[in-house]
Design a protein around this motif. Structure first.
Motif, PDB file in Angstrom:
ATOM      1  N   GLY A  46      36.967  38.096  26.351  1.00  0.00           N
ATOM      2  CA  GLY A  46      37.727  37.855  27.544  1.00  0.00           C
ATOM      3  C   GLY A  46      37.024  37.077  28.633  1.00  0.00           C
ATOM      4  O   GLY A  46      36.060  36.359  28.413  1.00  0.00           O
ATOM      5  N   VAL A  47      37.544  37.244  29.847  1.00  0.00           N
ATOM      6  CA  VAL A  47      37.151  36.462  31.017  1.00  0.00           C
ATOM      7  C   VAL A  47      36.813  37.431  32.145  1.00  0.00           C
ATOM      8  O   VAL A  47      37.621  38.289  32.491  1.00  0.00           O
ATOM      9  CB  VAL A  47      38.304  35.532  31.457  1.00  0.00           C
ATOM     10  N   VAL A  48      35.645  37.262  32.731  1.00  0.00           N
ATOM     11  CA  VAL A  48      35.182  38.208  33.751  1.00  0.00           C
ATOM     12  C   VAL A  48      36.186  38.340  34.883  1.00  0.00           C
ATOM     13  O   VAL A  48      36.582  39.447  35.256  1.00  0.00           O
ATOM     14  CB  VAL A  48      33.794  37.785  34.301  1.00  0.00           C
ATOM     15  N   VAL A  49      36.606  37.204  35.473  1.00  0.00           N
ATOM     16  CA  VAL A  49      37.452  37.309  36.658  1.00  0.00           C
ATOM     17  C   VAL A  49      38.819  37.905  36.326  1.00  0.00           C
ATOM     18  O   VAL A  49      39.448  38.531  37.180  1.00  0.00           O
ATOM     19  CB  VAL A  49      37.598  35.944  37.358  1.00  0.00           C
ATOM     20  N   ASP A  50      39.295  37.726  35.103  1.00  0.00           N
ATOM     21  CA  ASP A  50      40.562  38.344  34.725  1.00  0.00           C
ATOM     22  C   ASP A  50      40.391  39.842  34.523  1.00  0.00           C
ATOM     23  O   ASP A  50      41.301  40.642  34.809  1.00  0.00           O
ATOM     24  CB  ASP A  50      41.112  37.701  33.451  1.00  0.00           C
ATOM     25  N   LYS A  51      39.247  40.250  34.025  1.00  0.00           N
ATOM     26  CA  LYS A  51      38.979  41.682  33.911  1.00  0.00           C
ATOM     27  C   LYS A  51      38.896  42.327  35.291  1.00  0.00           C
ATOM     28  O   LYS A  51      39.230  43.499  35.458  1.00  0.00           O
ATOM     29  CB  LYS A  51      37.690  41.922  33.125  1.00  0.00           C
ATOM     30  N   VAL A  52      38.462  41.551  36.284  1.00  0.00           N
ATOM     31  CA  VAL A  52      38.471  42.056  37.657  1.00  0.00           C
ATOM     32  C   VAL A  52      39.907  42.390  38.063  1.00  0.00           C
ATOM     33  O   VAL A  52      40.181  43.467  38.619  1.00  0.00           O
ATOM     34  CB  VAL A  52      37.872  41.024  38.630  1.00  0.00           C
ATOM     35  N   ILE A  53      40.833  41.482  37.780  1.00  0.00           N
ATOM     36  CA  ILE A  53      42.238  41.725  38.126  1.00  0.00           C
ATOM     37  C   ILE A  53      42.760  42.962  37.397  1.00  0.00           C
ATOM     38  O   ILE A  53      43.459  43.797  37.973  1.00  0.00           O
ATOM     39  CB  ILE A  53      43.104  40.496  37.782  1.00  0.00           C
ATOM     40  N   LYS A  54      42.421  43.121  36.123  1.00  0.00           N
ATOM     41  CA  LYS A  54      42.895  44.283  35.379  1.00  0.00           C
ATOM     42  C   LYS A  54      42.346  45.575  35.971  1.00  0.00           C
ATOM     43  O   LYS A  54      43.051  46.586  36.072  1.00  0.00           O
ATOM     44  CB  LYS A  54      42.524  44.155  33.900  1.00  0.00           C
ATOM     45  N   ASN A  55      41.076  45.552  36.368  1.00  0.00           N
ATOM     46  CA  ASN A  55      40.502  46.741  37.000  1.00  0.00           C
ATOM     47  C   ASN A  55      41.184  47.035  38.330  1.00  0.00           C
ATOM     48  O   ASN A  55      41.469  48.194  38.653  1.00  0.00           O
ATOM     49  CB  ASN A  55      38.997  46.558  37.205  1.00  0.00           C
ATOM     50  N   GLN A  56      41.432  45.978  39.122  1.00  0.00           N
ATOM     51  CA  GLN A  56      42.151  46.174  40.383  1.00  0.00           C
ATOM     52  C   GLN A  56      43.564  46.694  40.116  1.00  0.00           C
ATOM     53  O   GLN A  56      44.040  47.598  40.800  1.00  0.00           O
ATOM     54  CB  GLN A  56      42.251  44.854  41.128  1.00  0.00           C
ATOM     55  N   TYR A  57      44.228  46.090  39.138  1.00  0.00           N
ATOM     56  CA  TYR A  57      45.593  46.499  38.807  1.00  0.00           C
ATOM     57  C   TYR A  57      45.638  47.974  38.435  1.00  0.00           C
ATOM     58  O   TYR A  57      46.505  48.722  38.893  1.00  0.00           O
ATOM     59  CB  TYR A  57      46.086  45.627  37.658  1.00  0.00           C
ATOM     60  N   ALA A  58      44.682  48.409  37.593  1.00  0.00           N
ATOM     61  CA  ALA A  58      44.679  49.793  37.117  1.00  0.00           C
ATOM     62  C   ALA A  58      44.449  50.780  38.250  1.00  0.00           C
ATOM     63  O   ALA A  58      44.907  51.926  38.183  1.00  0.00           O
ATOM     64  CB  ALA A  58      43.614  49.977  36.038  1.00  0.00           C
TER      65      ALA A  58
END
Length: 923
Positions: free
Chosen positions: A64-76
């Motif tokens: 994956g992509v670091v900055v997109d994982k940031v969004i997923k963590n924020q979303y969760a």
């Protein structure tokens, strides 16, 4: 803090289970208030560590992509908590006295949470949030290839939850996963929530314990000839490249009507997709497809298109987003008809809509039954949508939305619960059809159409403007509002030269008691506000009057919050957000003790019109924007008489700040017709009057009241625009470099401005901003409109854009702002050599880039940047375009780059504790 249970064997699991049962029994007695306090603390902790957890997940899994994982963590954390925070989950949750009924909620007991390798931290956060809200104990079973990051996420939330009052063992995890422990866990738990591969889900359902599971996703997307084709293509690519395609709801293939097939193919090519020939497609299939299991080979999961091509033995352009294979084979043996979980798409052609539905039905049923199906169509043609929904055996029927976001809910639709466990119902051998939350006793088929957010325009209650309006406006404080005690907040320079005397005298004449605080530095800091707070508490004002530039106005806002809510922690309010109405932390209500009146003396910040304040910490030098409409002043008094003595440096910096505010608001993903007019008028005023205002600011120059009035009007108008449309990365970048190198905020914005315009003007950026009303990237067109507005229209749009950038650069020269950051620092630091300044900048540019990514303004930018792209913006602004290209080559459009080595201090006192030393190196 109690130590976590060590579960690394069957024996240690058996010893730990009674302790977890005891914690769950205690937790089951907690009240709703106790539970919600624990949930908020855990959500905040996870949100604040979104970046380091994302990096840790990427490093451990390689997916994956670091900055997109940031969004997923924020979303969760953010969206989950926003969805649950007002819902009752304890004891009596519903009562109907007329019918004599009550509904009482009780926890199930111990939840076994199986966490996948694809979304290891975000799924962990999501499942813990659900268990905390429902008072269930949870035991996390991480994937062996993602155990460190999963456990770290659980540790962060456990520590925060315990501090908020949770029984210590209510969150536990398996430190050393094994089949024996997993089997025992699923048998001994009261509920299994299984997210992962088909084999693991089957094991969960075979355990004898009630289970909620997720099968594979094989989402096909039908593109009708009535659809907005550009929106469809950009949305599909936005979704497919998000975390390199690892969300199970992501598009796996598209079916396009033949009447628009060539146009869609051309749009895909222009959006940087690469179409594979037969030989290349076969090579890629061998890389990603397991021909025995029809699953995905783990090394191919979550990889970039460029890397997949390299694995297959050939090269594609360095900026390629997705590899596309045209095919007509819908069989389950065709790799391109199956789930891929990476940046690959199959592409089918259909002559009729019925044929397209048949293809979609077959692909979804054989490869991801019950999961998700999608369609792009004119939303007014409800008969087509209804027919599609009726035909598909899928729990999520996603209309006109990027499916990665539409499927998980609450981003591009507002009646699907946010979830990272997407049940496929009986069609996919699951007990539940829908997004796992509360309604899991029925198979619910949900049709969702793309909806745009309700938008807003919020202003101070009263805005007074025109030269000489100050005395008239101030009269209302006593005559209309009957205030008795006014507390003046200003800066030392203004106070010493008597700039506040007339205002203070008038207030006293009207019978108000007056006190003053003026010990404020150029950059407002928590420490400055704290110095004046005792005097404010002692005086007990009912109105606070801020007089000055952004420093005084912002400090007054901070002091106002501290005065009314002394227990608030400011850095916790400096959280970023995807949607300001769904953020994890909300601001307290204001106005119970005093109201705020703002009188600007500079034509720049627009703070008198905005819910923004910039807060700095003298200990760290960091700047953070706080954004909350609760900070909106009661009254703004915009009077150019208060700016007539503004010196050249302040006129220069604050004036370009106005331009940055207006332009960023105009290209923001939140821009509306209501904000555009304010922004455009502000831009016109700046180009007509900033140069005149600057020249009139020198000693001995003739005053220019017209220019001064037009500039303070422009400042207020730009303030209204960005108060409601927000800002972008120009401000994210300037907040950090301003704090690091003590560059005035407006000057920092000016030094970065042309380079940010060029970055945002990409027609097909790797990531566009995420907001439902923002259909596709159009910043380039918006800049062209501004170029035409100021009279620099060229022979075509490209020339107009170039003329716009040149006009903005020429304006900098006209008001004596250097072209580059390096030039500015050399001019202002004669004690240092140019080489020393360059090295100091290079030493911190990685950290500044990462902090800028975390800034609240970044999410509103029309292009959602990677940390690496922010770094490139810094380097271009430091060296200039020619200097940058000479050193690094022209690499601004290189696709997402996952920096593996990253480091910075994280907000709210949370250290980067994941063993990383430095920021990802520039390539």
């Amino acid at each position: 803090m109690a130590k976590a249970l060590l579960i690394d064997s069957v024996e240690s699991f058996e010893q730990s289970l009674p302790l977890i049962r005891e914690a769950e029994n205690e937790f089951a007695t907690f009240t709703q208030e106790q539970v919600d306090k624990i949930c908020e603390a855990a959500a905040m902790a996870a949100s604040n560590m979104a970046i380091p957890l994302a990096k840790m997940a990427h490093e451990e899994t390689g997916y994956g992509v670091v900055v997109d994982k940031v969004i997923k963590n924020q979303y969760a954390s953010e969206h989950m908590w926003n969805y649950m925070r007002l819902k009752k989950s304890c004891d009596i949750i519903e009562e109907n006295k007329a019918f004599g009924t009550k509904r009482i909620a009780s926890p199930k007991g111990i939840v076994a949470a199986i966490v996948p390798t694809t979304n290891p931290t975000s799924t962990c956060i999501y499942k813990i949030m659900m268990c905390l809200k429902t008072r269930n104990a949870i035991i996390i079973s991480p994937h062996p290839r993602a155990k460190q990051c999963t456990i770290r996420a659980a540790e962060i939330m456990r520590d925060a939850a315990i501090e908020a009052g949770m029984p210590p063992n209510a969150i536990s995890w398996i430190k050393t996963p094994s089949l024996d422990i997993s089997d025992m866990l699923m048998k001994e738990a009261d509920l299994v929530i299984a997210t992962g591969g088909a084999g693991m889900v089957h094991a969960a359902y075979s355990s004898g314990t009630p289970a909620l599971g997720v099968g594979p996703g094989n989402c096909n997307v039908v593109i009708d000839d009535s659809a907005d084709l550009r929106m469809a293509v950009e949305s599909i690519i936005h979704s497919k490249t998000f975390d390199n395609g690892m969300i199970c709801a992501a598009e796996q293939h598209i079916t396009v009507l033949s009447s628009v097939y060539d146009e869609v193919k051309d749009l895909l090519k222009r959006a940087r997709c690469y179409f594979l020939n037969d030989e290349e497609a076969d090579a890629v299939a061998k890389v990603f497809f397991n021909f025995k299991t029809h699953g995905v080979n783990p090394p191919a999961v979550g990889q970039t298109a460029v890397h997949l091509a390299e694995m297959a033995g050939f090269e594609v352009p360095a900026d390629t987003k997705v590899l596309v294979r045209e095919t007509d084979d819908t069989s389950h043996d065709n790799p391109w008809a199956c789930e891929k979980l990476t940046t690959l798409l199959g592409m089918f052609k259909a002559d009729t809509l019925d044929e397209a539905f048949d293809i979609c039905y077959k692909l979804v049923l054989e490869g991801g039954a019950g999961h998700s199906a999608a369609m792009y169509v004119n939303q007014e043609q409800q008969d087509k949508i209804d027919k599609f929904a009726e035909r598909m055996k899928a729990a999520r029927i996603i209309i006109n939305q990027p499916t990665s976001f539409g499927g998980i809910g609450d981003l591009y639709n507002f009646d699907i619960p946010p979830s990272l466990t997407l049940g496929p119902g009986s069609w996919g051998n699951s007990a539940y059809a829908g997004n796992t939350q509360f309604e899991q006793l029925l198979n619910i088929k949900t049709v969702t159409t793309r909806k745009e957010n309700m938008l807003w325009l919020q202003l101070p209650k009263k805005v007074y403007f025109k030269r000489g309006c100050t005395p008239v406006a101030l009269r209302e404080l006593s005559e209309v509002y009957h205030y008795k005690r006014a507390f003046i907040v200003t800066d030392a320079n203004l106070f010493k030269i008597g700039a506040c005397d007339a205002i203070i005298d008038q207030l006293k004449e009207e019978g108000l008691d007056v006190a003053e605080f003026f010990d404020i530095r150029v950059d407002p800091q928590i420490q400055d506000a704290m110095k004046g707070l005792p005097k404010m508490h002692e005086f007990e004002p009912d109105v606070i009057i801020a007089i000055g530039g952004g420093s005084a106005l912002d400090t007054a806002k901070i002091m106002w919050i501290m005065y009314e809510h002394p227990d608030e922690e400011f850095l916790k309010m400096a959280t970023n957000f995807i949607d300001i109405r769904k953020r994890v932390r909300f601001f307290p209500q204001m106005g119970s003790k005093a109201q705020l009146v703002c009188i600007p003396t500079t034509a720049g910040t627009g703070s008198e019109m905005t819910p923004f304040t910039i807060i700095s910490d003298a200990n760290t030098g960091m700047k953070w924007p706080l954004i909350g409409y609760e900070m909106m002043p009661l009254m703004a008094i915009v009077d150019c008489d208060n700016t007539m003595k503004l010196p050249p440096r302040a006129t220069q910096a604050s004036g370009y700040d106005v331009l940055t505010h207006a332009v960023e608001a105009y290209v923001s993903i939140y821009a509306t017709d209501y904000t555009d007019g304010f922004a455009k008028t502000a831009v016109e005023n700046v180009f007509k009057y900033l140069g005149r205002s600057y020249r009139s600011s020198f000693k001995g120059a003739d005053p220019d009241p017209e220019a001064r009035e037009k500039m303070i009007d422009a400042s207020a108008l730009a303030g209204i625009a960005f108060a409601n449309a927000f800002l972008g990365i120009n401000h994210s970048l300037s907040h950090k470099i301003g704090g690091w190198f003590h560059i005035p905020h407006g000057t920092a914005n000016a030094l970065l401005f042309p380079y940010v315009c060029k970055f945002n003007a990409q027609k097909h950026p790797y990531h566009m901003g995420t907001f439902s009303q923002y259909k596709y990237p159009h910043a380039f067109e918006r800049y062209v409109e501004l170029g035409e507005l100021i009279g620099v229209k060229g022979k075509d749009d490209e020339e107009t854009f170039n003329n716009w950038v040149k006009a903005c650069a020429d304006l900098k020269k006209e008001i004596d702002i250097p072209e580059t950051i390096w030039e500015y620092l050399v001019q202002n630091h004669p004690d240092k050599t140019a080489d020393q300044i360059e090295q100091e900048f290079l030493d911190v540019v990685d950290s500044m880039s990462e902090w800028a990514f975390h800034d609240a303004c970044t999410g509103c930018n029309p292009v959602y940047p990677t940390i690496e792209e922010l770094k490139q913006c810094y380097l271009r602004a430091f060296y200039g375009d020619e200097g940058f290209i000479e050193r690094y080559g022209d690499v601004l459009s290189v696709p997402v780059d996952n920096p593996a080595d990253t480091h910075a201090a994280y907000p709210n006192g949370l250290a980067a504790e994941i063993g990383l030393d430095k920021v990802g190196g520039f390539k």
